[in-house]
Design a protein around this motif. Sequence first.
Motif, mmCIF file in Angstrom:
data_model
loop_
_atom_site.group_PDB
_atom_site.id
_atom_site.type_symbol
_atom_site.label_atom_id
_atom_site.label_comp_id
_atom_site.label_asym_id
_atom_site.label_seq_id
_atom_site.Cartn_x
_atom_site.Cartn_y
_atom_site.Cartn_z
ATOM 1 N N TYR A 28 0.613 -0.983 0.140
ATOM 2 C CA TYR A 28 0.324 -0.292 -0.112
ATOM 3 C C TYR A 28 0.721 1.521 -0.175
ATOM 4 C CZ TYR A 28 -4.982 -1.489 0.632
ATOM 5 O OH TYR A 28 -5.813 -1.758 -0.006
ATOM 6 N N GLY A 29 1.852 1.271 0.749
ATOM 7 C CA GLY A 29 2.839 2.382 0.493
ATOM 8 C C GLY A 29 3.297 3.086 -0.738
ATOM 9 N N SER A 30 4.001 1.991 -1.372
ATOM 10 C CA SER A 30 5.214 2.463 -2.293
ATOM 11 C C SER A 30 3.361 2.367 -3.467
ATOM 12 C CB SER A 30 5.988 0.784 -3.193
ATOM 13 O OG SER A 30 4.908 -0.546 -3.040
ATOM 14 N N GLN A 31 2.150 1.759 -3.536
ATOM 15 C CA GLN A 31 1.368 1.904 -4.298
ATOM 16 C C GLN A 31 0.555 3.898 -4.400
ATOM 17 O OE1 GLN A 31 -2.435 0.322 -4.503
ATOM 18 N NE2 GLN A 31 -2.753 0.026 -5.984
ATOM 19 N N LEU A 57 -5.800 -2.435 6.020
ATOM 20 C CA LEU A 57 -4.822 -1.544 6.047
ATOM 21 C C LEU A 57 -5.738 0.073 5.796
ATOM 22 C CD1 LEU A 57 -2.793 -3.092 3.470
ATOM 23 C CD2 LEU A 57 -2.106 -2.748 5.976
ATOM 24 N N ASP A 58 -7.388 0.275 6.606
ATOM 25 C CA ASP A 58 -7.680 0.731 6.984
ATOM 26 C C ASP A 58 -7.226 2.226 6.878
ATOM 27 O OD1 ASP A 58 -10.340 -0.484 5.920
ATOM 28 O OD2 ASP A 58 -11.339 -0.434 7.122
ATOM 29 N N PHE A 59 -5.984 1.934 8.044
ATOM 30 C CA PHE A 59 -5.526 3.122 8.445
ATOM 31 C C PHE A 59 -4.771 3.862 7.125
ATOM 32 C CE2 PHE A 59 -2.038 -0.412 9.419
ATOM 33 C CZ PHE A 59 -1.512 -0.238 8.973
ATOM 34 N N MET A 60 -4.322 3.232 6.848
ATOM 35 C CA MET A 60 -3.299 3.747 5.574
ATOM 36 C C MET A 60 -4.207 4.580 4.865
ATOM 37 S SD MET A 60 -0.138 1.068 4.697
ATOM 38 C CE MET A 60 0.276 2.282 4.223
ATOM 39 N N ARG A 148 3.196 10.221 4.035
ATOM 40 C CA ARG A 148 2.683 8.897 5.609
ATOM 41 C C ARG A 148 3.179 7.384 5.298
ATOM 42 N NH1 ARG A 148 -2.198 7.658 6.046
ATOM 43 N NH2 ARG A 148 -3.189 6.850 7.931
ATOM 44 N N LEU A 149 2.410 7.481 3.822
ATOM 45 C CA LEU A 149 2.212 6.047 3.237
ATOM 46 C C LEU A 149 3.529 5.443 2.770
ATOM 47 C CD1 LEU A 149 -0.452 7.113 0.994
ATOM 48 C CD2 LEU A 149 -1.025 5.027 2.850
ATOM 49 N N LEU A 150 4.785 6.505 2.602
ATOM 50 C CA LEU A 150 6.047 5.668 2.038
ATOM 51 C C LEU A 150 6.712 5.743 3.595
ATOM 52 C CD1 LEU A 150 7.496 8.499 -0.558
ATOM 53 C CD2 LEU A 150 6.201 5.560 -0.713
ATOM 54 N N TYR A 151 6.219 6.485 4.284
ATOM 55 C CA TYR A 151 7.479 6.110 6.183
ATOM 56 C C TYR A 151 6.476 4.966 6.454
ATOM 57 C CZ TYR A 151 8.043 6.382 10.650
ATOM 58 O OH TYR A 151 8.363 6.364 11.640
#
Length: 312
Positions: A28-31, A57-60, A148-151
């Motif tokens: 999810y972070g990379s996408q 992964l709702d929190f992401m 935030r997502l990449l972290y």
Amino acid sequence: MNSQIIDTIKQYETIVIHRHVRPDPDAYGSQLGLKYLLQHNYPEKRILAAGEHDYTLDFMDFPDVVGDSDFEGALVIVTDTANTERVDDQRYASGAKIIKIDHHPNDDAYGDILLVDTNASSASELVYELFTYGRDHENWTMPDSAARLLYAGIIGDTGRFLFPSTTQKTFAVAGELIKFNFDRNELHNGMYEMDRNLLHLQGYIYQNFVMDESGAAYVKITLDVLKEFEVTATETSLLVGSLGNVKGLKAWVIFIEEETEIRVRLRSKGPIINGLAKEFGGGGHPMASGATAYSWEEADRVIERLIEICAS
């Protein structure tokens, strides 16, 4: 390679980004991190994130609803996915061109443009490197949502910087990302807080794992056990690292029974185990891999092979 990727991105009006099935924070972070990064710097383009959502992964964030017509003449980017069988939403192949951004061994070299670096901690780290090139050569800037997502992706794939994949560069990238405006505590809570029933299942794992004198360990979580603790197979992903603190343990496998198959989750503190995963139709990193078994007899063969690997 980063320059070629950016030049290609600039040529397309629609970009559809994919990641692997059974997503984790780095998927999810990379996408989604890449999605928001591109939306921010190319607001005139349509940037879509494909794939089935995982509620854990709702929190992401959430992917988009992508129609068949969205792939017509579109650029497809696949992140964090080693082989084509694991791409979530096989319509990825119907786009005009494919870019692969990944940090797994490149056994399946699919795509027209490949950015693959097995030394990177995560696909999210590679997306950040793409950003730095864009920043220096195309005046890219990064929105807080992407940072935030990449972290989160880096935190997830490094086990909070505990895994051997963590490098000096990883720490440097994380240090840059935390300069952006997002709530790290809220993010960490979303990643690591667990419901009580999941914690009770973790207790079951501690009480029932079996460890061989070679340093190999395993635990079998059957459908009956999942029902007893009211936990789904997907939710057990948070428990895969539970045995990592066992003294004398070299590598371990957690089996999760589903209706038609058994998930095989392999982890290691030293021995290389992705070769074992490949033997059973899976793959992954040298010390964190997955596969599938279709009977408990086949699962027992995984255990036998893991013992052999640890003993050698």
